[in-house]
Design a protein around this motif. Structure first.
Motif, mmCIF file in Angstrom:
data_model
loop_
_atom_site.group_PDB
_atom_site.id
_atom_site.type_symbol
_atom_site.label_atom_id
_atom_site.label_comp_id
_atom_site.label_asym_id
_atom_site.label_seq_id
_atom_site.Cartn_x
_atom_site.Cartn_y
_atom_site.Cartn_z
ATOM 1 N N ASP A 1 0.882 -1.174 0.000
ATOM 2 C CA ASP A 1 0.000 0.000 0.000
ATOM 3 C C ASP A 1 0.909 1.210 0.000
ATOM 4 O O ASP A 1 1.677 1.427 0.932
ATOM 5 C CB ASP A 1 -0.898 -0.071 1.243
ATOM 6 N N SER B 1 -5.903 3.132 13.306
ATOM 7 C CA SER B 1 -4.657 2.433 13.618
ATOM 8 C C SER B 1 -4.615 2.085 15.106
ATOM 9 O O SER B 1 -5.023 2.871 15.954
ATOM 10 C CB SER B 1 -3.475 3.324 13.248
ATOM 11 N N HIS C 1 -10.828 1.545 6.723
ATOM 12 C CA HIS C 1 -9.760 1.439 7.713
ATOM 13 C C HIS C 1 -10.393 1.720 9.070
ATOM 14 O O HIS C 1 -10.951 2.805 9.275
ATOM 15 C CB HIS C 1 -8.651 2.452 7.414
ATOM 16 N N GLU D 1 -4.333 -3.823 4.415
ATOM 17 C CA GLU D 1 -3.181 -2.901 4.354
ATOM 18 C C GLU D 1 -2.496 -2.811 5.720
ATOM 19 O O GLU D 1 -2.403 -1.728 6.314
ATOM 20 C CB GLU D 1 -3.656 -1.500 3.936
ATOM 21 N N GLY E 1 -4.767 -1.430 10.903
ATOM 22 C CA GLY E 1 -5.284 -1.339 12.272
ATOM 23 C C GLY E 1 -4.860 -2.487 13.169
ATOM 24 O O GLY E 1 -5.024 -2.407 14.388
ATOM 25 N N GLY F 1 0.107 -2.224 8.534
ATOM 26 C CA GLY F 1 1.385 -1.530 8.694
ATOM 27 C C GLY F 1 2.036 -2.005 9.969
ATOM 28 O O GLY F 1 2.936 -2.851 9.971
ATOM 29 N N ARG F 2 1.526 -1.492 11.121
ATOM 30 C CA ARG F 2 2.182 -1.785 12.397
ATOM 31 C C ARG F 2 2.214 -3.275 12.719
ATOM 32 O O ARG F 2 3.101 -3.747 13.419
ATOM 33 C CB ARG F 2 1.590 -0.973 13.530
ATOM 34 N N TYR G 1 5.759 3.643 12.700
ATOM 35 C CA TYR G 1 5.658 5.106 12.700
ATOM 36 C C TYR G 1 6.746 5.744 13.564
ATOM 37 O O TYR G 1 6.493 6.680 14.329
ATOM 38 C CB TYR G 1 4.244 5.545 13.158
HETATM 39 N N1 PLP Z 1 -3.848 2.073 5.082
HETATM 40 C C1 PLP Z 1 -4.105 3.394 5.198
HETATM 41 C C2 PLP Z 1 -4.895 4.054 4.124
HETATM 42 C C3 PLP Z 1 -3.632 4.120 6.306
HETATM 43 O O1 PLP Z 1 -3.894 5.436 6.407
HETATM 44 C C4 PLP Z 1 -2.845 3.448 7.279
HETATM 45 C C5 PLP Z 1 -2.335 4.166 8.447
HETATM 46 O O2 PLP Z 1 -2.503 5.348 8.640
HETATM 47 C C6 PLP Z 1 -2.577 2.077 7.093
HETATM 48 C C7 PLP Z 1 -3.103 1.412 6.005
HETATM 49 C C8 PLP Z 1 -1.752 1.285 8.074
HETATM 50 O O3 PLP Z 1 -2.410 1.200 9.290
HETATM 51 P P1 PLP Z 1 -1.816 0.308 10.484
HETATM 52 O O4 PLP Z 1 -0.409 0.670 10.657
HETATM 53 O O5 PLP Z 1 -2.666 0.649 11.642
HETATM 54 O O6 PLP Z 1 -1.999 -1.126 10.087
#
Ligand code: PLP
Length: 416
Positions: A70, A182, A179, A253, A219, A255-256, A361
Motif C-alpha cells: 500500500d 490504527s 480502515h 493494508e 489497524g 502496517g504496524r 511510525y
Molecule cells: N492504510 C491506510 C490508508 C492508512 O492510512 C494506514 C495508516 O494510517 C494504514 C493502512 C496502516 O495502518 P496500520 O499501521 O494501523 O496497520
C-alpha cells in the motif's frame, strides 16, 4: 560484557565512542509475523502499508515473502518500484492525491487506487483513465488509538451518488475499502465495517458494477505479546458477507502489524542531571511527587526523531532500586521530552537504553531537526530464514547475526 560490546561494535562498524542511536531491525520477526498472518487470515492477502516504516530491507523482505504494498504517495511508489516490486502488486491507497502523483502512477502502470469524493474522480478521469478504483467508506473507528474516518472515507448517504458519477465519467470501480483506525482494540469494529462494505457492494451491483475486491485496511496491532485476537471475528464476517465462492478477492493494508515488534531502538545517554533542590518547581511543572530526587537524562533520540510516541510501558517489578526519571531528547526544544515520569534504575552517561516495539511510525516520521543525527538502522536476519527464502534477494542485508543481539540485550551496561 566488554567483549560482547566490542564484538557488537565491530559487527555494526560503530566506533568505540559512537553516541548515535540505532535500530536493530529483526527481519526474522517479519518472517514470523507473515507466517502467522497466512495461518490466521488465509483469505486475506496483505498489502504492507509502506508509510509505517519504509526501510528498504523491510520492503525487500516483505516482497520476497510475497506481500503486496500500500503506497500513499509518488515517493513511496518510486521506492517500492526501485526495489523490484511490480506495479500490479501496489495499491495507491490515498483517497486525496496530488494530480502529479496520479499522473506518475499512470505512467508507471499503478492502476489500483482509492477515492472517496467527486473531486478526486475528476482528477483521476483527467489523467488516469485505466484506473481501477476502490471506494473507501468511513467506518466506526472509535475503538482505535488513531482515528482516520473523520479525514477519509465516504459516508453511506453519498455512496450511490458517487457511484453514479463514476458511471457518468466512465470510470471502473472494482471494490470497496475501509480502515478501522490504527491500533484497533476491538475486533467487532472489523465485523461491522465488513457488513457496511457488503451494503455498498449491493448498491453497486444494482447500478451495474462488477465489484470484485474488498480491502479491509490496517489497524492490526503488532506489539510483541499483544493479546486481542482479530482473526476469528474477521474470518466469520468474511464467510458470512463475502463467502469464498462470491469471487471477491480480499486484501488488507497492515502496517504496524508487520513491523512494530521487529525494531529495537538503542539510545545513548549522553548527559545526566540529578535534581534534588528545586523540588516544588519540578512537582508543579511535571506533576511528579518527589521524595528522593529526580533523574534527568538526555538521550540521543527524541520526539523529533524516532521517539515521537511516548514510552508508557508499565513499570517492571525487580529488586533494583528505581528512580523517578525524566527523559529528554537531544534538541534544544522543551517539547522534546520523551517521558516525564518513568521509574527506572539509575543509569550513567555513556550507557545505552534499549526500547522494544519501535518499528511502527518511528523511523518513517523521524526528522533531523536541530541537525541531530537520525538513528541508523541495522537489519539482522538469521541464516535459516535466508536459506528458506530467496538467498540472493536477502543476503545483502545481513549485518549482524541474531545470537549477538540476544547476548547484547542481556548485557550489563545496556538497559532494557
Ligand atoms: N492504510 C491506510 C490508508 C492508512 O492510512 C494506514 C495508516 O494510517 C494504514 C493502512 C496502516 O495502518 P496500520 O499501521 O494501523 O496497520
Amino acid at each position: 560484557m566488554a567483549m560482547i560490546w566490542d564484538e557488537v561494535n565491530q559487527e555494526l562498524g560503530l566506533s568505540d565512542d559512537s553516541e548515535v542511536s540505532f535500530h536493530v531491525a529483526n527481519l526474522d520477526d517479519l518472517h514470523q509475523k507473515h507466517i502467522r498472518w497466512l495461518r490466521t487470515l488465509p483469505r486475506v492477502k496483505p498489502f504492507y502499508a509502506v508509510k509505517c516504516n519504509s526501510t528498504p530491507a523491510v520492503i525487500r523482505m516483505l516482497s520476497t515473502l510475497g506481500t503486496g504494498f500500500d503506497c500513499a504517495s509518488k515517493g513511496e511508489i518510486e521506492l517500492v518500484l526501485s526495489l523490484g516490486v511490480t506495479p500490479e502488486k501496489i495499491i495507491f491507497a490515498h483517497t486525496t492525491k496530488p494530480q502529479s502523483h496520479i499522473k506518475y502512477a499512470s505512467t508507471r502502470g499503478v492502476d489500483m487506487m482509492t477515492f472517496d469524493c467527486e473531486e478526486e474522480l475528476l482528477k483521476i478521469s483527467a489523467c488516469h483513465t485505466r484506473a481501477k478504483l476502490v471506494l473507501r467508506i468511513a467506518v466506526d473507528d472509535s475503538k482505535s488509538a488513531i482515528k482516520l474516518s473523520q479525514k477519509f472515507g465516504t459516508k453511506p448517504s453519498v455512496v450511490k451518488k458517487l457511484l453514479e458519477r463514476c458511471k457518468e465519467l466512465d470510470l471502473e470501480v472494482i471494490g470497496v475499502s475501509f480502515h478501522v483506525g490504527s491500533g484497533c482494540t476491538d475486533s467487532l469494529a472489523y465485523r461491522q465495517a465488513i457488513e457496511d462494505a457488503r451494503h455498498v457492494f449491493d448498491t453497486a451491483v444494482l447500478l451495474g458494477f462488477q465489484m470484485r475486491l474488498l480491502d479491509i485496511g490496517g489497524g492490526f496491532p503488532g506489539k510483541e505479546g499483544f493479546q486481542i485476537q482479530f482473526d476469528e471475528v474477521i474470518n466469520e464476517a468474511l464467510d458470512k458477507f463475502f463467502p469464498a465462492d462470491s469471487g471477491v478477492q480480499v486484501i488488507a493494508e497492515p502496517g504496524r502489524y508487520y513491523v512494530d515488534s521487529a525494531f529495537t531502538l538503542a539510545v545513548n545517554v549522553f548527559a545526566k542531571k540529578v535534581v534534588m533542590d528545586d523540588v516544588t518547581q519540578i512537582r508543579g511543572v511535571y506533576n511528579v511527587s518527589i521524595d528522593q530526587g529526580v533523574m534527568m537524562y538526555y538521550i540521543s533520540d527524541g520526539v523529533f526523531g524516532s521517539l515521537n510516541c511516548l514510552i508508557n510501558d508499565p513499570v517492571v517489578e525487580s529488586g533494583e532500586k528505581r528512580y523517578r526519571s525524566i527523559i529528554w531528547g537531544p534538541t534544544c526544544d522543551s517539547l522534546d521530552r520523551v517521558t516525564a515520569n518513568y521509574w527506572m534504575p539509575e543509569v550513567q552517561v555513556g550507557d545505552w537504553l534499549l526500547i522494544d516495539n519501535m518499528g511502527a511510525y518511528s523511523v518513517s516520521i523521524s526528522s533531523d531537526f536541530g541537525f541531530f543525527d537520525k538513528a541508523d538502522i541495522y537489519p539482522v536476519l538469521s541464516a535459516d530464514v535466508v536459506e528458506a527464502q530467496a538467498p540472493c534477494a536477502l543476503s545483502s542485508h545481513i549485518y549482524l547475526s541474531l545470537p549477538y543481539l540476544t547476548l547484547w540485550v542481556r548485557g550489563g551496561a545496556v538497559h532494557k
